[in-house]
Motif scaffolding. Structure first.
Motif, PDB file in Angstrom:
ATOM      1  N   GLU A 274       0.813  -1.365   0.027  1.00  0.00           N
ATOM      2  CA  GLU A 274      -0.026  -0.227  -0.005  1.00  0.00           C
ATOM      3  C   GLU A 274       0.697   1.365  -0.120  1.00  0.00           C
ATOM      4  O   GLU A 274       0.680   2.321  -0.624  1.00  0.00           O
ATOM      5  N   GLU A 275       1.951   1.341   0.835  1.00  0.00           N
ATOM      6  CA  GLU A 275       2.780   2.439   0.718  1.00  0.00           C
ATOM      7  C   GLU A 275       3.582   2.475  -0.465  1.00  0.00           C
ATOM      8  O   GLU A 275       3.595   3.807  -0.988  1.00  0.00           O
ATOM      9  N   LEU A 276       3.868   1.530  -1.096  1.00  0.00           N
ATOM     10  CA  LEU A 276       4.417   1.781  -2.511  1.00  0.00           C
ATOM     11  C   LEU A 276       3.688   2.252  -3.625  1.00  0.00           C
ATOM     12  O   LEU A 276       4.065   3.193  -4.232  1.00  0.00           O
ATOM     13  N   ASN A 277       2.523   1.849  -3.546  1.00  0.00           N
ATOM     14  CA  ASN A 277       1.356   2.080  -4.475  1.00  0.00           C
ATOM     15  C   ASN A 277       1.053   3.749  -4.087  1.00  0.00           C
ATOM     16  O   ASN A 277       1.040   4.353  -5.150  1.00  0.00           O
ATOM     17  N   GLU A 278       0.905   4.110  -2.944  1.00  0.00           N
ATOM     18  CA  GLU A 278       0.540   5.512  -2.593  1.00  0.00           C
ATOM     19  C   GLU A 278       1.874   6.522  -3.167  1.00  0.00           C
ATOM     20  O   GLU A 278       1.505   7.392  -3.931  1.00  0.00           O
ATOM     21  N   LEU A 279       2.839   5.919  -2.688  1.00  0.00           N
ATOM     22  CA  LEU A 279       4.075   6.742  -2.953  1.00  0.00           C
ATOM     23  C   LEU A 279       4.193   6.944  -4.763  1.00  0.00           C
ATOM     24  O   LEU A 279       4.488   7.932  -5.130  1.00  0.00           O
ATOM     25  N   TRP A 280       3.950   5.828  -5.469  1.00  0.00           N
ATOM     26  CA  TRP A 280       3.657   6.012  -6.861  1.00  0.00           C
ATOM     27  C   TRP A 280       2.791   6.671  -7.287  1.00  0.00           C
ATOM     28  O   TRP A 280       2.981   7.516  -8.253  1.00  0.00           O
ATOM     29  N   GLN A 281       1.551   6.703  -6.691  1.00  0.00           N
ATOM     30  CA  GLN A 281       0.221   7.437  -7.370  1.00  0.00           C
ATOM     31  C   GLN A 281       0.675   9.003  -6.982  1.00  0.00           C
ATOM     32  O   GLN A 281       0.263   9.803  -7.753  1.00  0.00           O
ATOM     33  N   GLN A 282       1.371   9.141  -5.857  1.00  0.00           N
ATOM     34  CA  GLN A 282       1.590  10.641  -5.564  1.00  0.00           C
ATOM     35  C   GLN A 282       2.741  11.131  -6.048  1.00  0.00           C
ATOM     36  O   GLN A 282       3.287  12.260  -5.867  1.00  0.00           O
ATOM     37  N   GLU A 283       3.410  10.356  -7.119  1.00  0.00           N
ATOM     38  CA  GLU A 283       4.572  10.854  -7.879  1.00  0.00           C
ATOM     39  C   GLU A 283       6.054  11.263  -7.167  1.00  0.00           C
ATOM     40  O   GLU A 283       6.303  12.164  -7.120  1.00  0.00           O
ATOM     41  N   GLN A 284       5.797  10.495  -5.970  1.00  0.00           N
ATOM     42  CA  GLN A 284       7.018  10.542  -5.073  1.00  0.00           C
ATOM     43  C   GLN A 284       8.068   9.747  -5.516  1.00  0.00           C
ATOM     44  O   GLN A 284       8.111   8.963  -6.527  1.00  0.00           O
ATOM     45  N   THR A 285       9.517   9.966  -5.019  1.00  0.00           N
ATOM     46  CA  THR A 285      10.861   9.214  -5.702  1.00  0.00           C
ATOM     47  C   THR A 285      11.060   7.781  -5.202  1.00  0.00           C
ATOM     48  O   THR A 285      11.198   7.566  -4.117  1.00  0.00           O
ATOM     49  N   LEU A 286      10.875   7.022  -6.196  1.00  0.00           N
ATOM     50  CA  LEU A 286      11.393   5.818  -6.137  1.00  0.00           C
ATOM     51  C   LEU A 286      12.499   5.291  -6.913  1.00  0.00           C
ATOM     52  O   LEU A 286      12.478   5.256  -8.165  1.00  0.00           O
ATOM     53  N   ILE A 287      13.553   4.969  -6.268  1.00  0.00           N
ATOM     54  CA  ILE A 287      14.772   4.681  -7.015  1.00  0.00           C
ATOM     55  C   ILE A 287      15.306   3.281  -7.073  1.00  0.00           C
ATOM     56  O   ILE A 287      15.099   2.601  -5.858  1.00  0.00           O
ATOM     57  N   GLY A 288      15.446   2.609  -8.008  1.00  0.00           N
ATOM     58  CA  GLY A 288      15.975   1.180  -8.155  1.00  0.00           C
ATOM     59  C   GLY A 288      17.539   1.277  -8.390  1.00  0.00           C
ATOM     60  O   GLY A 288      17.943   1.798  -9.245  1.00  0.00           O
ATOM     61  N   LEU A 289      17.950   0.055  -7.732  1.00  0.00           N
ATOM     62  CA  LEU A 289      19.561   0.023  -8.296  1.00  0.00           C
ATOM     63  C   LEU A 289      19.362  -1.520  -9.083  1.00  0.00           C
ATOM     64  O   LEU A 289      18.797  -2.551  -8.579  1.00  0.00           O
ATOM     65  N   PHE A 290      20.019  -1.211 -10.205  1.00  0.00           N
ATOM     66  CA  PHE A 290      19.886  -2.365 -11.087  1.00  0.00           C
ATOM     67  C   PHE A 290      21.162  -2.848 -11.611  1.00  0.00           C
ATOM     68  O   PHE A 290      22.076  -2.238 -11.571  1.00  0.00           O
TER      69      PHE A 290
END
Length: 212
Positions: free
Chosen positions: A58-74
Motif C-alpha cells: 500500500e505504501e509503495l502504491n501510494e508513493l507511486w500514485q503521488q509521484e514521490q521518488t522511487l529509486i531502483g538499483l539495477f
C-alpha cells in the motif's frame, strides 16, 4: 564481487512494472525490522507477514500514485535494491489522506495503522524544517548484500537530494547500529536519538548541497 564492480550497477527511477519486485525486496529486507515487528506483530507470524506485505504494498502504491521518488538499483535488467523517498508535499503523519488510511487499515488493522502514522508524526516533529524528505524505505536484496551496494544506493539518494532546490535535506530513522553507521559514513549526521513506540533509534539527516 564475482567479477562485478560497482560500475556494473545503475540507479534509475522505478516504473510501474517494477513495483512488484521492489515490494518483494523490501519485504525480505524489513521482515526482521524492530519497528515493524513491534507495530505489526502480535504473536502470529503468518498474520505479521501478511500485514507486512500489505503495508509495503500500500505504501509503495501510494508513493507511486503521488509521484514521490522511487529509486531502483539495477544490475542490467535485474533490480537488486530500492530506495523510497517521500517529501512533505504529500500529507504525512496525522495528515495522511483518508484513502491511504482506509487501505492501510484493511491491510494491517487499526493499531498498526496508528503506529505507522505516529512514526511519521514523530519524525516530522524532529526534522529541521518543513522542507525535508523522509527516506521511507531503503533495501538491498539479501543475496546481494555485503558488496558495497548499500553505500551506492545511499549515494544515489544523496545525489537526488542535491538536485532538489526546494528541499533542505533528507532524514532517515535507523533502529539498528549497522544501518546508522552506513548513513553516517556517507554524510548523514545524527540529529536526534528517538523512541518510536518502544523502538529506540537515531534520526539521521543529510543536508542537501543547495541548503548548506
Amino acid at each position: 564481487m564475482d567479477n562485478q564492480t560497482l560500475e556494473d550497477y545503475r540507479a534509475v527511477y522505478l516504473t510501474a512494472e517494477d513495483l512488484r519486485v521492489a515490494a518483494s525486496i523490501l519485504y525480505n529486507a524489513y521482515h526482521d525490522d524492530p519497528f515493524f515487528i513491534e507495530s505489526l506483530h502480535f504473536g502470529n507470524l503468518a498474520m505479521y507477514e501478511q500485514k507486512l506485505r500489505g503495508a509495503i504494498r500500500e505504501e509503495l502504491n501510494e508513493l507511486w500514485q503521488q509521484e514521490q521518488t522511487l529509486i531502483g538499483l539495477f544490475e542490467e535488467q535485474r533490480m537488486v535494491g530500492v530506495a523510497c523517498i517521500v517529501t512533505q508535499q504529500l500529507p504525512l503523519g496525522e495528515s495522511r489522506y483518508w484513502h491511504w488510511r482506509l487501505k492501510m487499515l484493511i491491510s494491517t488493522g487499526w493499531q498498526s495503522t496508528q503506529a505507522l502514522i505516529k512514526k511519521e508524526t514523530c519524525l516530522l516533529e524532529h526534522l529541521p524544517s518543513s522542507h525535508c524528505g523522509i527516506l521511507q524505505f531503503i533495501a538491498i536484496s539479501p543475496v546481494e548484500q555485503n558488496k558495497g551496494l548499500g553505500g551506492q544506493l545511499v549515494q544515489a539518494v544523496m545525489s537526488w537530494c542535491d538536485e532538489q532546490p526546494e528541499l533542505d535535506g533528507v532524514g532517515v530513522f535507523a533502529s539498528e547500529h549497522q544501518h546508522a553507521q552506513l548513513f553516517s559514513q556517507h554524510g548523514f549526521a545524527v540529529i536526534e536519538n528517538l523512541f518510536i513506540g518502544k523502538v529506540q533509534g537515531e534520526l539521521l539527516f543529510y543536508r542537501g548541497r543547495d541548503s548548506e
